[in-house]
Design an enzyme around this catalytic site. Structure first.
Site, PDB file in Angstrom:
ATOM      1  N   HIS A 357      26.300   5.392 -10.185  1.00 21.67           N
ATOM      2  CA  HIS A 357      25.635   5.991  -9.019  1.00 21.67           C
ATOM      3  C   HIS A 357      25.382   7.464  -8.804  1.00 21.67           C
ATOM      4  O   HIS A 357      24.197   8.080  -8.456  1.00 21.67           O
ATOM      5  CB  HIS A 357      26.151   5.346  -7.700  1.00 21.67           C
ATOM      6  CG  HIS A 357      26.041   3.831  -7.604  1.00 21.67           C
ATOM      7  ND1 HIS A 357      26.607   3.006  -6.985  1.00 21.67           N
ATOM      8  CD2 HIS A 357      25.397   3.134  -8.817  1.00 21.67           C
ATOM      9  CE1 HIS A 357      26.186   1.731  -7.182  1.00 21.67           C
ATOM     10  NE2 HIS A 357      25.760   1.975  -8.271  1.00 21.67           N
ATOM     11  N   CYS A 670       7.316   5.200 -29.116  1.00 24.91           N
ATOM     12  CA  CYS A 670       7.959   5.419 -27.787  1.00 24.91           C
ATOM     13  C   CYS A 670       9.370   5.710 -28.121  1.00 24.91           C
ATOM     14  O   CYS A 670      10.082   5.996 -26.922  1.00 24.91           O
ATOM     15  CB  CYS A 670       7.828   4.290 -26.727  1.00 24.91           C
ATOM     16  SG  CYS A 670       8.565   2.697 -27.085  1.00 24.91           S
TER      17      CYS A 670
HETATM   18  C1  PEP Z   1      13.471   2.078 -28.759  1.00 28.80           C
HETATM   19  O1  PEP Z   1      14.462   0.934 -29.158  1.00 28.80           O
HETATM   20  O2  PEP Z   1      13.297   2.890 -29.612  1.00 28.80           O
HETATM   21  C2  PEP Z   1      13.223   1.992 -27.327  1.00 28.80           C
HETATM   22  C3  PEP Z   1      12.100   2.712 -27.025  1.00 28.80           C
HETATM   23  O3  PEP Z   1      13.987   1.209 -26.482  1.00 28.80           O
HETATM   24  P1  PEP Z   1      15.145   1.626 -25.904  1.00 28.80           P
HETATM   25  O4  PEP Z   1      15.647   2.869 -26.140  1.00 28.80           O
HETATM   26  O5  PEP Z   1      15.153   1.386 -24.404  1.00 28.80           O
HETATM   27  O6  PEP Z   1      16.233   0.420 -26.626  1.00 28.80           O
END
Ligand code: PEP
Ligand code: MG
Length: 743
Positions: A357, A670
């Site tokens: 937190h 991403c």
């Molecule tokens: C990934 O696996 O690249 C991703 C963006 O998801 P996370 O990092 O939340 O697992």
């Protein structure tokens, strides 16, 4: 009653030896034990026998054990009680012939703790192999509290002696921890641990103590209410955290415990401490992150009450430096908010995790935090100059002047870079040959949404929805989820947001679901696998998303899809929710986009059948790399062993790009890779046109994009893809340097 007799003993005066001698006699008597001994901590982390009833008197001041050695040392090292019916059979038992203790079989001991530090150990022993019950241990703990006061009041061991334990306090020191929130700062140490000294343990008037407790509790509740009114606590997870904390102060079970402790003859402050010690003794060893979090909230509440009750602030705010780096074992969220935000530069914790937190609140306030810094409290003196480097998970204590200068220069250079990137905000994200590149941010907290406007990004390419689920004590209901998602959409103000459904399981434990005990969590029962096996949970999240959109466009993405059937199953649940909304006359999204995360390599060979069912694919390279190379992404021994710029990963991505493009399905990346300029260069060269990244990466990546000739880069990268190298990193660096690409 024992407490009263102890008080009389203290009042009688006498030498420290006489007082301690009297105490051990009283305790042995009360506990029907043949032996009662007190060991106190001396310089060099040694526990010395100071008084005994039952052991050989000549062993006093002769018998010494190091912290961690023997059972007594073990109690001190872990600051936890121990009760054994056959002590000699315990592997930690260390025999000391001078004591004559071989005839005693059972042993119970508790640490003597004052102001959060162990000062000694109180032990009883019996000849028979007897079991000590919980009540007896609690009695010993209460006596240990009284003993702690006697030891301090009579200066039995000089406080300086114990502080000089390693005597080397003044050398520069580097402590490595883990990053809880990023950022760098220079400042001076403030020891947070509010060393509250309870002067009076035994109550004179029990009824009056009960009233003092009630008054303190209500004052503390008012304090937290005031914190909740602060303008930056009006929304988001930090508010929820404080509200949960506030609920603690209303917890009947806990309040009852304190009342019982007071009724047994303790003062209000000692009663609060007893109640906390009880809970810590029961739960302190738990590694469950949820329980640890509750414990640090309770510690926060305990400290707060004791400050009120003892009438002293632990720290006088006027004497605190203007550049505080606060050091604590652990901290609750309310404690962090007690510090003047204008003067707080950073926080260093001995414990803590990225989802604790305090870390979430600190992140909201943009304060660097380094956690799990071993023994930092013992190694830092108040006022010590310090550097906290959240980016590299490091703390430097009493750094040499040249290091401070280097860091100051780095802070300035960073500020300069930020100014430069801020200037890019208004400029289009396009390459020199006019290819438009979509730059989005990754977010997971409402507070992250502010970066959307700050960076000028095109939208949110990945909204990780799990964090709010993890900080709560129960599953958020549909309305609570919908409220949060609709705030996200409000702040986005028309820019697209891609919500990823819950990616929990494995190591991301929901407190109210419990750990699954998967042996291999990353490849275990997680993400969409849970969603499909527990459709009610996923449906509630989808319902909340539809409700939040309230007719606005909605973009939903499912994590860890490994088979087309999993996407179809998830889509089916989404359709059921759309029908439900429709039936009830609720607004359905004006435009709905459905996509998958591409994290599991198997999906590459199912693209032909997958593509007709999705609007977009977002590549999660963090997981993809770990599955492609069978290399745990969190294992530090494997860090850097396989590279995101390896021809294998790049060729896989190239294959996906080539498959996706003709199908008219949008493709983005991403994973963390997208936010690093060299990697981003490679991705664009392979044909990716949309990247989503941590907000801090938008500036550097945009600078790279604007200096890039995409056609040239594509030709080059496709020509080197077939190389058998470990990584194309160096090749790409040279290419960037030759072509004046800013990386
Ligand atoms: C990934 O696996 O690249 C991703 C963006 O998801 P996370 O990092 O939340 O697992
Ligand atoms: Mg992932």
């Amino acid at each position: 009653m024992l407490l009263k007799r102890l008080r009389d003993t203290m009042a009688r005066g006498g030498t420290p030896e006489e007082t301690l001698g009297e105490v051990v006699r009283l305790v042995a008597n009360e506990m029907v034990a043949e032996v009662c001994s007190v060991y106190l901590l001396r310089a060099g982390e040694v526990l010395e026998l100071f008084a005994t009833q039952g052991l050989n008197p000549s062993a006093v001041h002769r018998t010494r054990l190091r912290v961690g050695e023997g059972l007594v040392g073990d109690i001190a090292a872990h600051a936890r009680p121990l009760a054994l019916d056959d002590a000699q059979a315990h592997p930690q038992f260390a025999y000391r012939p001078e004591t004559g203790e071989e005839i005693y079989h059972s042993l119970a001991g508790v640490p003597i703790v004052r102001a959060g530090r162990v000062h000694g150990v109180l032990v009883v022993q019996n000849r028979t192999r007897r079991q000590y019950d919980e009540e007896e241990i609690e009695t010993l703990q209460t006596i240990a509290m009284v003993l702690a006061e006697i030891v301090a009041a009579q200066h039995i061991v000089s406080p300086n002696e114990v502080q000089q334990v390693d005597g080397l306090g003044l050398l520069p020191l580097r402590i490595d921890g883990v990053q809880l929130t990023p950022g760098i700062a220079v400042g001076r140490a403030v020891l947070h641990e509010p060393r509250i000294v309870i002067q009076k343990v035994v109550a004179e008037d029990i009824a009056a103590e009960q009233i003092r407790f009630d008054e303190a509790l209500s004052a503390v509740r008012d304090d937290v209410d005031r914190m909740l009114e602060a303008h930056d606590m009006q929304s988001g997870e930090q508010r929820e955290i404080l509200e949960t904390f506030r609920m603690f102060a209303d917890d009947r079970g806990w309040i009852e415990r304190v009342r019982e402790a007071i009724a047994s003859g303790l003062t209000a402050e000692a009663g609060v401490q007893r109640a906390f010690d009880d809970v810590r003794a029961r739960l302190g060893q738990s590694t469950d992150p949820y329980i640890r979090e509750r414990l640090s909230d309770l510690q926060d509440l305990t400290n707060r009450l004791q400050l009120r009750l003892t009438g002293r602030g632990s720290l006088d705010p006027t004497t605190l430096p203007d550049d505080m780096i606060v050091i604590a074992r652990d901290m609750g969220p309310a404690e962090l908010l007690d510090y003047d935000r204008g003067r707080l530069r950073g926080v260093v914790l001995e414990e803590g995790s990225a989802l604790s937190h305090v870390a979430i609140v600190a992140r909201a306030l943009d304060i660097p935090v380094v956690g799990r810094a071993p023994d930092v409290l013992a190694r830092v003196e108040p006022g010590d100059p310090m550097i906290i480097d959240g980016d590299h998970a490091q703390v430097m204590v009493r750094p040499a002047e040249d290091i401070v200068q280097t860091i100051n220069a780095a802070i300035e250079a960073r500020a300069e870079r930020l100014r430069k990137y801020a200037a890019l905000r208004e400029l289009p994200s396009a390459t020199r040959d006019q290819a438009r590149i979509g730059l989005h941010i990754n977010a997971g907290l409402l507070i992250d949404m502010q970066h959307l406007d700050e960076t000028g990004a095109d939208g949110v390419g990945l909204y990780r929805t799990e964090i709010p689920f993890m900080v709560r004590s129960e599953f958020p209901d549909v309305d609570a989820q919908a409220w949060l998602y609709s705030r996200v959409l409000d702040v986005a103000d028309g820019k697209p947001v891609t919500f990823r459904t819950l990616d929990v399981g494995g190591d991301k434990v929901l407190p109210y679901v419990g750990a699954f005990g998967d042996e291999n969590p990353a490849m275990g029962w997680r993400a969409i696998r849970i969603g499909l096996d527990r459709p009610a949970m996923l449906r509630r999240q989808l319902r909340a998303l539809i409700q939040a959109a309230n007719g606005r466009p909605l973009s939903v993405m499912f994590p860890m899809i490994a088979e087309v059937s999993e996407l179809l199953g998830a889509r089916k649940l989404l359709e059921l929710e759309l029908e439900r909304a429709h039936r009830r006359g609720l607004a359905v999204p004006e435009r709905l986009r459905v996509g998958v995360m591409f994290e599991v390599p198997a999906l590459a060979w199912q693209l032909d059948s997958l593509l007709p069912h999705v609007d977009f694919i977002s590549v999660g390279t963090n997981d993809l790399l770990q599955f492609l190379y069978a290399a745990d992404r969190g294992n530090t021994r494997l860090a850097g062993r396989y590279d995101t710029l390896s021809p294998a990963l790049l060729r896989l991505l190239h294959f996906v790009v080539e498959k996706t493009r003709p199908a008219g399905v949008d493709l983005s990346v991403c994973g963390e890779m997208a936010g690093r300029p060299v990697e981003a260069l490679a991705l664009l060269a392979l044909g990716v046109r949309t990247l989503s990244m941590a907000p801090g990466s938008i500036g550097p990546v945009k600078a790279m994009v604007r200096s890039l000739d995409l056609k040239e880069a594509s030709d080059f990268v496709t020509s080197v893809l077939a190389q058998p190298d470990h990584s194309l990193r160096e090749t790409l660096r040279l290419f960037a340097a030759d072509h004046a690409i800013e990386i």
